[in-house]
Enzyme design. Structure first.
Site, mmCIF file in Angstrom:
data_model
loop_
_atom_site.group_PDB
_atom_site.id
_atom_site.type_symbol
_atom_site.label_atom_id
_atom_site.label_comp_id
_atom_site.label_asym_id
_atom_site.label_seq_id
_atom_site.Cartn_x
_atom_site.Cartn_y
_atom_site.Cartn_z
ATOM 1 N N PRO A 84 1.017 -1.272 -0.046
ATOM 2 C CA PRO A 84 -0.195 0.005 -0.093
ATOM 3 C C PRO A 84 0.460 1.504 0.359
ATOM 4 O O PRO A 84 1.377 1.463 0.412
ATOM 5 C CB PRO A 84 -1.030 -0.231 1.585
ATOM 6 C CG PRO A 84 -0.193 -0.618 2.121
ATOM 7 C CD PRO A 84 0.453 -2.292 1.557
ATOM 8 N N ASN A 85 0.381 2.234 -0.638
ATOM 9 C CA ASN A 85 1.215 4.121 -1.431
ATOM 10 C C ASN A 85 1.885 3.757 -1.476
ATOM 11 O O ASN A 85 2.670 4.377 -1.718
ATOM 12 C CB ASN A 85 1.345 4.119 0.490
ATOM 13 C CG ASN A 85 -0.294 4.143 1.136
ATOM 14 O OD1 ASN A 85 -1.198 4.684 0.993
ATOM 15 N ND2 ASN A 85 -0.540 3.763 2.292
ATOM 16 N N ARG A 102 5.420 12.305 -2.975
ATOM 17 C CA ARG A 102 5.685 12.896 -1.467
ATOM 18 C C ARG A 102 6.753 12.439 -0.579
ATOM 19 O O ARG A 102 7.386 11.063 -0.559
ATOM 20 C CB ARG A 102 4.280 13.297 -1.010
ATOM 21 C CG ARG A 102 2.625 13.487 -1.133
ATOM 22 C CD ARG A 102 2.386 13.540 -0.920
ATOM 23 N NE ARG A 102 1.868 12.875 1.078
ATOM 24 C CZ ARG A 102 1.367 12.371 1.124
ATOM 25 N NH1 ARG A 102 0.626 11.557 0.757
ATOM 26 N NH2 ARG A 102 1.595 11.617 3.271
ATOM 27 N N TYR A 142 11.206 8.466 1.068
ATOM 28 C CA TYR A 142 11.847 7.557 0.211
ATOM 29 C C TYR A 142 12.692 7.774 -1.050
ATOM 30 O O TYR A 142 12.136 7.123 -1.541
ATOM 31 C CB TYR A 142 10.380 7.177 -0.425
ATOM 32 C CG TYR A 142 9.682 6.861 0.986
ATOM 33 C CD1 TYR A 142 9.751 5.878 1.713
ATOM 34 C CD2 TYR A 142 8.486 7.793 1.442
ATOM 35 C CE1 TYR A 142 9.311 4.515 3.199
ATOM 36 C CE2 TYR A 142 7.255 6.827 2.659
ATOM 37 C CZ TYR A 142 7.958 5.672 3.397
ATOM 38 O OH TYR A 142 7.375 5.439 4.529
ATOM 39 N N ASN A 161 7.985 -5.226 -0.452
ATOM 40 C CA ASN A 161 8.347 -4.352 0.056
ATOM 41 C C ASN A 161 6.737 -4.752 -0.138
ATOM 42 O O ASN A 161 6.066 -3.458 -0.320
ATOM 43 C CB ASN A 161 8.124 -2.908 -0.512
ATOM 44 C CG ASN A 161 8.571 -2.165 0.957
ATOM 45 O OD1 ASN A 161 7.615 -2.276 1.433
ATOM 46 N ND2 ASN A 161 9.136 -0.698 -0.355
ATOM 47 N N ALA A 188 2.631 -0.945 4.703
ATOM 48 C CA ALA A 188 2.573 -0.556 6.355
ATOM 49 C C ALA A 188 2.058 -1.885 7.203
ATOM 50 O O ALA A 188 2.024 -2.227 7.486
ATOM 51 C CB ALA A 188 1.566 0.917 6.609
ATOM 52 N N HIS A 240 3.863 -3.971 9.324
ATOM 53 C CA HIS A 240 3.503 -3.684 10.496
ATOM 54 C C HIS A 240 2.366 -4.515 11.430
ATOM 55 O O HIS A 240 2.439 -4.376 12.066
ATOM 56 C CB HIS A 240 4.157 -2.332 11.144
ATOM 57 C CG HIS A 240 5.171 -2.094 10.407
ATOM 58 N ND1 HIS A 240 6.267 -1.871 10.833
ATOM 59 C CD2 HIS A 240 4.819 -1.344 8.996
ATOM 60 C CE1 HIS A 240 7.019 -1.816 9.962
ATOM 61 N NE2 HIS A 240 6.025 -0.876 8.920
ATOM 62 N N ASP A 294 1.445 -15.476 7.234
ATOM 63 C CA ASP A 294 0.727 -16.983 6.989
ATOM 64 C C ASP A 294 1.213 -17.436 5.574
ATOM 65 O O ASP A 294 1.049 -18.724 5.240
ATOM 66 C CB ASP A 294 -1.255 -16.718 7.572
ATOM 67 C CG ASP A 294 -1.003 -16.787 8.912
ATOM 68 O OD1 ASP A 294 -0.397 -17.242 9.580
ATOM 69 O OD2 ASP A 294 -2.422 -16.806 9.498
ATOM 70 N N GLU A 316 12.721 -9.477 2.205
ATOM 71 C CA GLU A 316 11.931 -8.381 3.024
ATOM 72 C C GLU A 316 12.873 -7.297 2.314
ATOM 73 O O GLU A 316 13.547 -6.939 2.751
ATOM 74 C CB GLU A 316 11.637 -9.306 3.882
ATOM 75 C CG GLU A 316 10.182 -7.798 4.746
ATOM 76 C CD GLU A 316 10.547 -7.700 6.429
ATOM 77 O OE1 GLU A 316 10.568 -8.278 6.911
ATOM 78 O OE2 GLU A 316 9.977 -6.352 7.128
ATOM 79 N N HIS A 362 12.791 -2.433 2.535
ATOM 80 C CA HIS A 362 11.954 -1.622 2.532
ATOM 81 C C HIS A 362 12.896 -0.735 2.580
ATOM 82 O O HIS A 362 14.526 -0.948 2.422
ATOM 83 C CB HIS A 362 12.106 -1.346 4.212
ATOM 84 C CG HIS A 362 11.281 -2.528 4.624
ATOM 85 N ND1 HIS A 362 9.340 -2.178 4.761
ATOM 86 C CD2 HIS A 362 11.205 -3.488 5.717
ATOM 87 C CE1 HIS A 362 9.182 -3.024 5.408
ATOM 88 N NE2 HIS A 362 10.374 -4.475 6.027
ATOM 89 N N SER A 415 13.479 3.267 3.761
ATOM 90 C CA SER A 415 13.286 3.639 4.578
ATOM 91 C C SER A 415 14.460 2.100 5.559
ATOM 92 O O SER A 415 14.045 1.839 5.894
ATOM 93 C CB SER A 415 12.608 4.535 5.318
ATOM 94 O OG SER A 415 11.433 3.517 6.102
ATOM 95 N N ARG A 418 12.941 4.740 12.502
ATOM 96 C CA ARG A 418 11.878 5.330 12.640
ATOM 97 C C ARG A 418 10.738 5.251 14.254
ATOM 98 O O ARG A 418 11.527 4.994 15.229
ATOM 99 C CB ARG A 418 10.801 5.354 11.093
ATOM 100 C CG ARG A 418 12.359 5.415 9.930
ATOM 101 C CD ARG A 418 11.788 5.576 8.928
ATOM 102 N NE ARG A 418 10.179 6.476 7.948
ATOM 103 C CZ ARG A 418 9.160 6.213 7.677
ATOM 104 N NH1 ARG A 418 9.540 4.825 6.921
ATOM 105 N NH2 ARG A 418 7.819 6.433 7.735
HETATM 106 O O1 CA2 Z 1 10.108 1.806 3.955
HETATM 107 C C1 CA2 Z 1 9.417 1.733 3.557
HETATM 108 O O2 CA2 Z 1 10.034 1.043 1.945
HETATM 109 C C2 CA2 Z 1 8.223 1.425 4.403
HETATM 110 O O3 CA2 Z 1 7.638 -0.302 3.688
HETATM 111 C C3 CA2 Z 1 7.437 2.539 3.430
HETATM 112 C C4 CA2 Z 1 6.363 2.374 3.972
HETATM 113 C C5 CA2 Z 1 6.202 1.980 5.066
HETATM 114 O O4 CA2 Z 1 4.414 1.893 5.915
HETATM 115 C C6 CA2 Z 1 6.963 1.054 6.100
HETATM 116 O O5 CA2 Z 1 6.746 1.368 7.426
HETATM 117 C C7 CA2 Z 1 8.353 1.037 5.878
HETATM 118 C C8 CA2 Z 1 5.187 3.478 3.193
HETATM 119 C C9 CA2 Z 1 4.928 3.159 2.168
HETATM 120 C C10 CA2 Z 1 4.258 4.689 1.454
HETATM 121 O O6 CA2 Z 1 5.574 5.132 0.717
HETATM 122 C C11 CA2 Z 1 4.856 6.087 0.182
HETATM 123 C C12 CA2 Z 1 6.058 6.800 -1.008
HETATM 124 C C13 CA2 Z 1 5.744 8.358 -0.771
HETATM 125 C C14 CA2 Z 1 4.792 9.019 -0.522
HETATM 126 C C15 CA2 Z 1 3.866 8.472 0.878
HETATM 127 C C16 CA2 Z 1 4.042 7.001 0.833
#
Ligand code: CA2
Length: 151
Positions: A10-11, A18, A23, A79, A82, A85, A92, A103, A105, A107, A112
């Site tokens: 997601p996202n 943003r 990121y 990846n 969210a 977590h 599963d 896995e 990420h 960041s 964080r």
């Molecule tokens: O660091 C990562 O790749 C994460 O998987 C990214 C997730 C975050 O919830 C994890 O804790 C770490 C969030 C992805 C959302 O990415 C965005 C990118 C640009 C603007 C807004 C969100």
């Protein structure tokens, strides 16, 4: 030629629009190009996907299990965003299919918020990559190549 299946949760479709300080400035399309180059140099076919839906990610992990059983899959780089977590369902699915999964990420989640320090995925992952920015995708593909030869 085996396939590297790269799944984004997601996202991650918002990459490059943003939060560049967290990121980076590259878009998900840029990441797919980077992955295509890395896959080409390691002799993998690339299957690159993104979904904002947990159940879709579960279905793709099940599909990966079938491809692994058929001998056509090198492994999965996930990846999970969210869902990392929160999602026992993804844990599963990885356990239930027995797929070889890295896995990833972008960041460094450990630098964080505390709620990002725990991952449900890690217990079922063969390896974990975090904090290298989007270059981590290419590094994970190199790791997947090493895994094929038992390095
Ligand atoms: O660091 C990562 O790749 C994460 O998987 C990214 C997730 C975050 O919830 C994890 O804790 C770490 C969030 C992805 C959302 O990415 C965005 C990118 C640009 C603007 C807004 C969100």
């Amino acid at each position: 030629m085996k396939t590297a299946l790269i799944l984004n949760g997601p996202n991650l479709n918002l990459l490059g629009t943003r939060e560049p300080a967290v990121y980076g400035a590259q878009t998900l399309a840029d990441v797919e190009k980077l992955c295509a180059q890395a896959c080409a140099s390691h002799g993998f076919a690339l299957d690159f996907r993104q979904s904002n839906h947990e159940g879709q990610l579960v279905d793709w992990l099940h599909e990966a299990g079938r491809l692994q059983a058929a001998g056509t899959l090198a492994g999965v780089i996930l990846n999970a965003g969210a869902y990392t977590h929160t999602s026992v369902a993804l844990l599963d699915a990885i356990k239930g299919t027995g797929i070889s999964l890295i896995e990833l990420h972008i960041s460094n989640v450990f630098a964080r918020e505390a709620y990002r320090h725990h991952s449900y995925i890690s217990a079922a992952a063969r390896a974990v990559m975090c904090g290298f920015g989007v270059s981590g995708y290419a590094l994970a593909i190199a790791g997947l190549a090493d895994m094929q030869t038992g390095v």
